[in-house]
Scaffold this motif. Structure first.
Motif, PDB file in Angstrom:
ATOM      1  N   UNK A  12       5.260   9.049  -9.515  1.00 13.26           N
ATOM      2  CA  UNK A  12       5.018   8.690  -8.117  1.00 13.26           C
ATOM      3  C   UNK A  12       3.560   8.338  -7.845  1.00 13.26           C
ATOM      4  N   UNK A  13       2.754   8.196  -8.883  1.00 17.38           N
ATOM      5  CA  UNK A  13       1.327   7.954  -8.694  1.00 17.38           C
ATOM      6  C   UNK A  13       1.050   6.697  -7.877  1.00 17.38           C
ATOM      7  N   UNK A  14       1.679   5.587  -8.242  1.00 15.13           N
ATOM      8  CA  UNK A  14       1.434   4.331  -7.532  1.00 15.13           C
ATOM      9  C   UNK A  14       1.935   4.405  -6.091  1.00 15.13           C
ATOM     10  N   UNK A  15       3.080   5.045  -5.889  1.00 15.17           N
ATOM     11  CA  UNK A  15       3.641   5.178  -4.538  1.00 15.17           C
ATOM     12  C   UNK A  15       2.722   6.032  -3.677  1.00 15.17           C
ATOM     13  N   UNK A  16       2.266   7.163  -4.226  1.00  9.67           N
ATOM     14  CA  UNK A  16       1.384   8.043  -3.462  1.00  9.67           C
ATOM     15  C   UNK A  16       0.077   7.337  -3.113  1.00  9.67           C
ATOM     16  N   UNK A  17      -0.468   6.582  -4.046  1.00  6.37           N
ATOM     17  CA  UNK A  17      -1.723   5.880  -3.783  1.00  6.37           C
ATOM     18  C   UNK A  17      -1.551   4.863  -2.664  1.00  6.37           C
ATOM     19  N   UNK A  18      -0.451   4.113  -2.707  1.00  7.73           N
ATOM     20  CA  UNK A  18      -0.219   3.097  -1.667  1.00  7.73           C
ATOM     21  C   UNK A  18      -0.063   3.741  -0.295  1.00  7.73           C
TER      22      UNK A  18
ATOM     23  N   UNK B  63       6.943  15.578  -4.249  1.00 12.67           N
ATOM     24  CA  UNK B  63       6.713  14.692  -5.390  1.00 12.67           C
ATOM     25  C   UNK B  63       5.246  14.289  -5.537  1.00 12.67           C
ATOM     26  N   UNK B  64       4.391  14.770  -4.643  1.00 14.08           N
ATOM     27  CA  UNK B  64       2.973  14.424  -4.736  1.00 14.08           C
ATOM     28  C   UNK B  64       2.385  14.950  -6.042  1.00 14.08           C
ATOM     29  N   UNK B  65       1.622  14.113  -6.725  1.00 18.02           N
ATOM     30  CA  UNK B  65       0.994  14.504  -7.971  1.00 18.02           C
ATOM     31  C   UNK B  65       1.848  14.287  -9.201  1.00 18.02           C
TER      32      UNK B  65
END
Length: 489
Positions: free
Chosen positions: A454-460, A448-450
């Motif tokens: 999922x942007x906020x989840x990946x950043x956190x 799910x990266x990118x």
């Protein structure tokens, strides 16, 4: 000795034993019994299968299971942790974190067969100072390359380590003429044993032998608060077990897990190697189940002792492992991967005086969290400069379900991963970032990266992972750069 004197001796012994048992039962300090296995797949335990969907509970086929009533009892009468991970899913570094509360790089043991730094405090050394009798029985793997390495001179707080064995997975143990533990049939120059497992008995098979020694130690120490860590080398390879467990599961046929059928090009590059497999060896899978069943039956022996001596209410009983075993999932056996059945470990705990029955804790932990949390539960002093979290309050609270979005991390030589109660974010020098949503994709097949949602989840996860890598000085930062750009971008 005449009958009268003999009767007095028996009466005196009985009174002393009864007084000791009563004293222990009334002691405010809880005893601590840790049953620690090696390379244990959590899907083999009934208490974990109960929490999974049918397809996740039975990845090897419908009804393919081993019953584990005694381990399940710990979970049902206490708490089960659903997101407990190895700091590094191989033996030595995970064990080093477990006993010290530090991440592997700080212990001197970031890889297998590397000894703990001299002078490190452990949960045992703290509790020893609090008046506990402290003992260790079984595999240690924190004293370098010694093999078998019985009774290492550095005890790290375990005052009785006669049956501490540094490393090795021999199936037969016994005593020499001086009462010292030995590997039966050991050929030292070949590091092998001529022990015939098919003729093993409950007296000499390793799991039974070590449990018997643990029972002897508890009998000796039951009159005072005690700590006992029983570290059973099974169900680690070799997949061999004594009768009747060696034929107990012969009627089971293990189907290939779904994740064994994924094309190589759809897998992470860090998961591909010459260790990948495309079939299951039925006899080895059956014997793995046999090893698990033997372990569970021996835990029943431990419970009987605690109950017979009225110690079960105020003894903290923990069942856990150092890492998992993929058992064919993702085309791999054994460990070393960030996938759930490699990196996630079973962790169940029972303490009727302190932990409500039927509790479920969904917080992400690693083995570095064990020492600070167990010391916190007992009310003992904390070790200074620990890396792990003291989350005793979650275990001791009256809430039946605990959930936290805490992020922690784990590491190997070619990958690092941030984990939470739902997500896992893996970075590597070999491939693009992989983001797993364990609730939505429990097979860990989708990256799910990118993806925009999922942007906020990946950043956190990414930000927190970077912070922890720096804080704990993870060795991966000294190697090739981690790839940060997602394939979807």
């Amino acid at each position: 000795m005449n009958r009268r004197h003999f009767s007095k001796l028996l009466t005196g012994t009985a009174l002393t034993a009864a007084a000791s048992t009563t004293l222990a039962a009334k002691s405010k300090k809880p005893n601590l019994l840790i049953i620690h296995t090696d390379e244990h797949n959590f899907r083999t335990l009934g208490c974990y299968r109960e929490l999974l969907s049918e397809d996740q509970a039975y990845v090897w086929g419908e009804g393919v299971k081993v019953d584990t009533p005694h381990i399940d009892r710990i979970a049902h009468e206490g708490a089960i942790c659903t997101r407990y991970y190895a700091t590094s899913p191989v033996c030595t570094p995970s064990r080093a974190s477990f006993v010290t509360g530090l991440y592997p790089a700080a212990t001197g043991s970031p890889r297998n067969d590397m000894p703990l730094h001299d002078g490190l405090e452990t949960f045992a050394s703290v509790l020893q100072k609090q008046g506990y009798a402290t003992s260790y029985v079984g595999k240690w793997h924190l004293d370098g390359k010694a093999k078998p390495g019985f009774e290492p001179p550095r005890k790290f707080g375990f005052s009785d380590n006669r049956y501490m064995m540094n490393r090795g997975h021999w199936k037969g143990l016994g005593h020499d003429e001086n009462g010292k533990p030995i590997v039966i049939g050991l050929v030292p120059e070949k590091e092998t044993s001529r022990f015939n497992v098919s003729k093993a008995t409950p007296e000499d098979f390793t799991t039974d032998f070590l449990t018997s020694r643990a029972l002897e130690i508890m009998e000796r120490d039951k009159g005072r608060p005690f700590v006992l860590m029983l570290s059973i080398p099974d169900p680690h390879t070799p997949n061999l077990v004594r009768p009747p467990y060696n034929t107990m599961f012969d009627d089971l046929h293990f189907e290939e897990p779904r994740t064994m059928q994924v094309p190589d090009e759809e897998m992470p590059k860090w998961a591909l190697s010459n260790k990948n497999v495309d079939y299951l060896e039925q006899n080895k899978m059956q014997d793995y189940f046999g090893m698990v069943k033997c372990i569970d039956d021996n835990i029943g022996r431990l419970f009987k002792f605690l109950e017979d001596n009225r110690l079960d209410e105020n003894t903290i009983v923990i069942f856990t492992s150092d890492h998992g075993d993929l058992m064919g999932e993702h085309k791999r056996h054994n460990k070393g991967m960030p996938f759930e059945t490699s990196a996630k470990i079973p962790f169940v705990i029972r303490w009727p005086k302190g932990i409500p029955a039927g509790k479920q804790i969904n917080t992400a932990y690693t083995t570095a969290d064990f020492t600070p949390t167990i010391l916190g539960m007992i009310g003992a002093p904390q070790i200074s400069e620990q890396h792990g979290l003291n989350d005793a309050k979650s275990f001791l609270s009256k809430k039946k379900v605990i959930r936290s979005d805490r992020i922690t991390y784990m590491s190997m030589g070619n990958w690092v991963a941030a984990v939470s109660d739902r997500y896992k974010y893996v970075l590597s020098p070999q491939d693009v970032p992989w983001l797993y949503d364990i609730e939505r994709d429990p097979d860990e097949l989708i990256n799910f990266a990118g993806h925009p949602e999922y942007t906020a989840i990946e950043k956190r996860l990414s930000t927190e992972l970077d912070r922890m890598l720096e804080q704990y000085q993870d060795p991966i930062l000294k190697g090739k750069p981690l790839i940060r750009t997602s394939a979807a971008l």
